[in-house]
Design an enzyme around this catalytic site. Structure first.
Site, PDB file in Angstrom:
ATOM      1  N   GLU A 172      54.637  47.412  26.948  1.00 57.48           N
ATOM      2  CA  GLU A 172      54.053  48.577  27.569  1.00 57.48           C
ATOM      3  C   GLU A 172      55.251  49.484  28.153  1.00 57.48           C
ATOM      4  OE1 GLU A 172      50.385  49.612  30.194  1.00 57.48           O
ATOM      5  OE2 GLU A 172      51.120  47.769  30.495  1.00 57.48           O
TER       6      GLU A 172
ATOM      7  N   HIS B 218      41.896  40.761  35.139  1.00 55.90           N
ATOM      8  CA  HIS B 218      41.661  41.285  33.748  1.00 55.90           C
ATOM      9  C   HIS B 218      40.292  40.696  33.310  1.00 55.90           C
ATOM     10  CE1 HIS B 218      42.094  42.678  29.650  1.00 55.90           C
ATOM     11  NE2 HIS B 218      43.225  41.907  29.353  1.00 55.90           N
TER      12      HIS B 218
ATOM     13  N   PHE C 248      43.927  41.860  22.095  1.00 53.20           N
ATOM     14  CA  PHE C 248      44.270  41.030  21.064  1.00 53.20           C
ATOM     15  C   PHE C 248      43.578  41.633  19.795  1.00 53.20           C
ATOM     16  CE2 PHE C 248      44.301  36.750  23.508  1.00 53.20           C
ATOM     17  CZ  PHE C 248      45.545  37.275  24.122  1.00 53.20           C
TER      18      PHE C 248
ATOM     19  N   HIS D 196      48.408  48.962  31.413  1.00 53.74           N
ATOM     20  CA  HIS D 196      47.278  47.822  31.056  1.00 53.74           C
ATOM     21  C   HIS D 196      47.896  46.680  31.989  1.00 53.74           C
ATOM     22  CE1 HIS D 196      44.707  45.396  28.545  1.00 53.74           C
ATOM     23  NE2 HIS D 196      45.936  44.488  28.331  1.00 53.74           N
TER      24      HIS D 196
ATOM     25  N   LYS E  44      45.261  45.551  37.800  1.00 58.47           N
ATOM     26  CA  LYS E  44      44.807  44.118  37.328  1.00 58.47           C
ATOM     27  C   LYS E  44      45.401  43.037  38.394  1.00 58.47           C
ATOM     28  CE  LYS E  44      43.925  44.471  32.356  1.00 58.47           C
ATOM     29  NZ  LYS E  44      44.528  45.940  32.019  1.00 58.47           N
TER      30      LYS E  44
ATOM     31  N   CYS F 130      40.395  43.914  24.210  1.00 58.42           N
ATOM     32  CA  CYS F 130      40.365  44.326  25.628  1.00 58.42           C
ATOM     33  C   CYS F 130      40.484  45.745  25.861  1.00 58.42           C
ATOM     34  CB  CYS F 130      41.811  43.714  26.237  1.00 58.42           C
ATOM     35  SG  CYS F 130      41.455  41.981  26.242  1.00 58.42           S
TER      36      CYS F 130
END
Length: 422
Positions: A320, A346, A405, A309, A341, A169
Site C-alpha cells: 500500500e 478488520h 483476497f 487499508h 483498523k 475485503c
C-alpha cells in the site's frame, strides 16, 4: 446524465460503541476496541483476539421474530440502515419506493448463523449424516447472501434495485461504488448502500490461523492491531456495519438535507496474480487510485487525507505504501495517512464502508483520525501515518482504499460537496 452523488445519511455499528457518534468519538480519541474473543472460546486457536461489538438486536428495536430470522450480520445492517434513514431526514418524508434501491457488501454473509446451525444439526460435528429437522426454519436465509439486501429493503420499503456485492475485503467500497453508478445513470434516485460482516466465529478463526494472517499477540489485545509498525504480526479480526443514504446533490439541496460528503470518484482493479499475494510495487491499487482521481477531476495534490487499508500485515502495508507513492507522487510524503483498523479491527467486507464513514466524518469535522499503536514505524513504510493522536486540519478531499483476497484493489475519493462547482 451527470448527477453528483452525495451522502445525506449515515449509520454505523462498530466495535467500541454503537452508533455514528460513538464510532467517531472512539476514532478521534485514538482508543482501541480490540480484546480477547468473548463470542466463543478462542483458546484452541493461534489468534485469540478480535474487535467485537457489544450488540443485542432487541436493545435496538428488533423483534424476537426478526432476531430469530436474521443472522447477526443482517441484524447489524438493518439497525445501521435505520440510523442512516433517521439521520437523512427521509424517514418521515415521502419517497418513491420504485426509485429507491439497496446495495449491501459482505465478504462472508451469514457465517455465524450457518456455523451455529451446522453444529446443531450435526451434534457438534459428530454426525456425518445430519438431520435438517433440527435446523431453524429460516436456514435458507443464512445460506443465500441476497437475504441481507432483502431484509434491508424491507426495513425501509425500498422496491427498486437490490443486490449484494461480495468481493472480499473491498466489498464495502464496491457496494457504494455500484450504488453511485445506479444514481448517476438515472436508474434510481435514492440508494441505501453500505456493508456488513459478523465473521467472528471458530470457522473464520481457523481459516485465518491456517494462513497465519491474523496476529498471535494474545497477551496484549488492546495493542494487537499495529498497522505500519515494525512489530506488527498480522491483522485483528473485527465485525461491523455501515450504511448510507445516497442521493443526487440537487435533490438533497432541494429538500434541505445535510450533506456529509460527495462521492467524487471510484474505481476497482484486480491484480490477476494470486489469491492472497500482492505484488510489491502496488501497481493495481495505484491504477485504481489514478482512475478514481480522474473521475473526480482531481489532482493528487488535492488530496488532504488518505484513509488506508492498513490491515497490519507486512505484505499489505508495504504494498500500500508503494501504491501511494506510485499514484500520488511526491505528494504521498506530504499527505497524512492513517488506518482505523488499528482501533476497530478488520471487519472483512464491512470495513470498506466503515472506512467511508470515517472519511466522510473527517471531511465533516476537519479532523484526521490517527493510527493507534504506531510506536516503531517500519522503515519501509516511510509516510506520515498520523501516529497515536488525531490531527485537526482542513480536510476537503479524502482518498480511501481497500485491498482484498483474490487480488481486488478499490479506491474512492470523497470531497466536500462545495469543493467542486455545480
Amino acid at each position: 446524465m451527470n448527477r453528483r452523488v452525495v451522502i445525506t445519511g449515515m449509520g454505523v455499528l462498530a466495535p467500541g460503541g454503537t452508533g455514528t457518534k460513538a464510532f467517531w468519538k472512539l476514532l478521534t480519541e485514538g482508543r482501541t476496541a480490540t480484546r480477547r474473543i468473548s463470542l466463543f472460546d478462542p483458546s484452541p486457536f493461534r489468534s485469540q483476539v478480535a474487535a467485537e461489538i457489544d450488540f443485542d438486536g432487541a436493545e435496538h428495536g428488533l423483534k424476537p421474530q426478526e432476531t430469530r430470522r436474521m443472522d447477526r450480520a443482517t441484524q447489524l445492517a438493518v439497525v445501521a440502515t435505520r440510523e442512516a434513514m433517521t439521520d437523512s431526514g427521509l424517514e418521515d418524508r415521502e419517497f418513491d419506493p420504485h426509485r429507491t434501491g439497496v446495495t449491501v457488501g459482505s465478504a462472508v454473509g451469514a457465517t455465524m448463523g450457518l456455523e451455529q446451525e451446522y453444529r446443531v444439526v450435526s451434534n457438534d460435528g459428530d454426525s456425518w449424516l445430519v438431520d435438517h429437522e433440527y435446523a431453524v426454519p429460516h436456514l435458507y436465509n443464512h445460506l443465500v447472501p441476497s437475504s441481507i439486501a432483502t431484509e434491508v429493503a424491507w426495513s425501509v420499503g425500498a422496491e427498486g434495485a437490490a443486490a449484494v456485492v461480495s468481493a472480499g475485503c473491498t466489498s464495502g467500497l464496491d457496494s457504494v461504488g455500484y450504488a453511485c453508478d445506479l444514481i448517476r445513470e438515472g436508474t434510481t434516485d435514492v440508494m441505501i448502500a453500505g456493508a456488513t460482516d459478523a465473521p467472528i466465529s471458530p470457522i473464520t478463526s481457523a481459516c485465518f490461523d491456517a494462513i497465519k494472517a491474523t496476529t498471535p499477540r494474545n497477551d496484549d489485545p488492546e495493542h494487537a492491531s499495529r498497522p505500519f509498525d515494525g512489530t506488527r504480526s498480522g491483522f485483528v479480526l473485527g465485525e461491523g456495519a455501515a450504511m448510507f443514504v445516497l442521493e443526487d446533490l440537487e435533490s438533497a439541496r432541494r429538500r434541505g438535507a445535510t450533506v456529509y460528503a460527495e462521492i467524487a470518484g471510484y474505481a476497482s482493479r484486480c491484480n490477476a496474480f494470486h489469491m492472497t499475494g500482492l505484488r510489491a510495487d502496488g501497481r493495481e491499487m495505484a491504477e485504481a487510485v489514478r482512475i478514481a482521481l480522474n473521475e473526480g477531476g482531481l489532482d493528487p495534490t488535492d488530496i488532504d487525507y488518505v484513509n488506508a487499508h492498513g490491515s497490519g500485515t507486512k505484505q499489505n502495508d508495504r504494498h500500500e505504501t508503494a501504491a501511494f507513492k506510485r499514484s500520488l507522487g511526491e505528494h504521498a510524503y506530504r499527505v497524512p495517512v492513517s488506518s482505523i483498523k488499528s482501533m476497530v479491527g478488520h471487519s472483512l467486507g464491512a470495513i470498506g464502508s466503515v472506512e467511508i464513514a470515517a472519511s466522510a466524518l473527517a471531511i465533516d469535522n476537519d479532523v484526521v483520525p490517527p493510527t493507534a499503536n504506531l510506536h516503531e514505524p517500519d522503515p519501509e513504510c516511510d509516510l506520515d501515518y498520523v501516529p497515536l493522536t488525531a490531527r485537526e486540519q482542513r480536510t476537503r478531499a479524502v482518498l480511501t482504499v481497500g485491498s482484498g483476497f483474490g487480488g481486488f484493489q478499490s479506491a474512492m475519493v470523497l470531497t466536500g460537496a462545495d469543493r467542486r462547482s455545480s
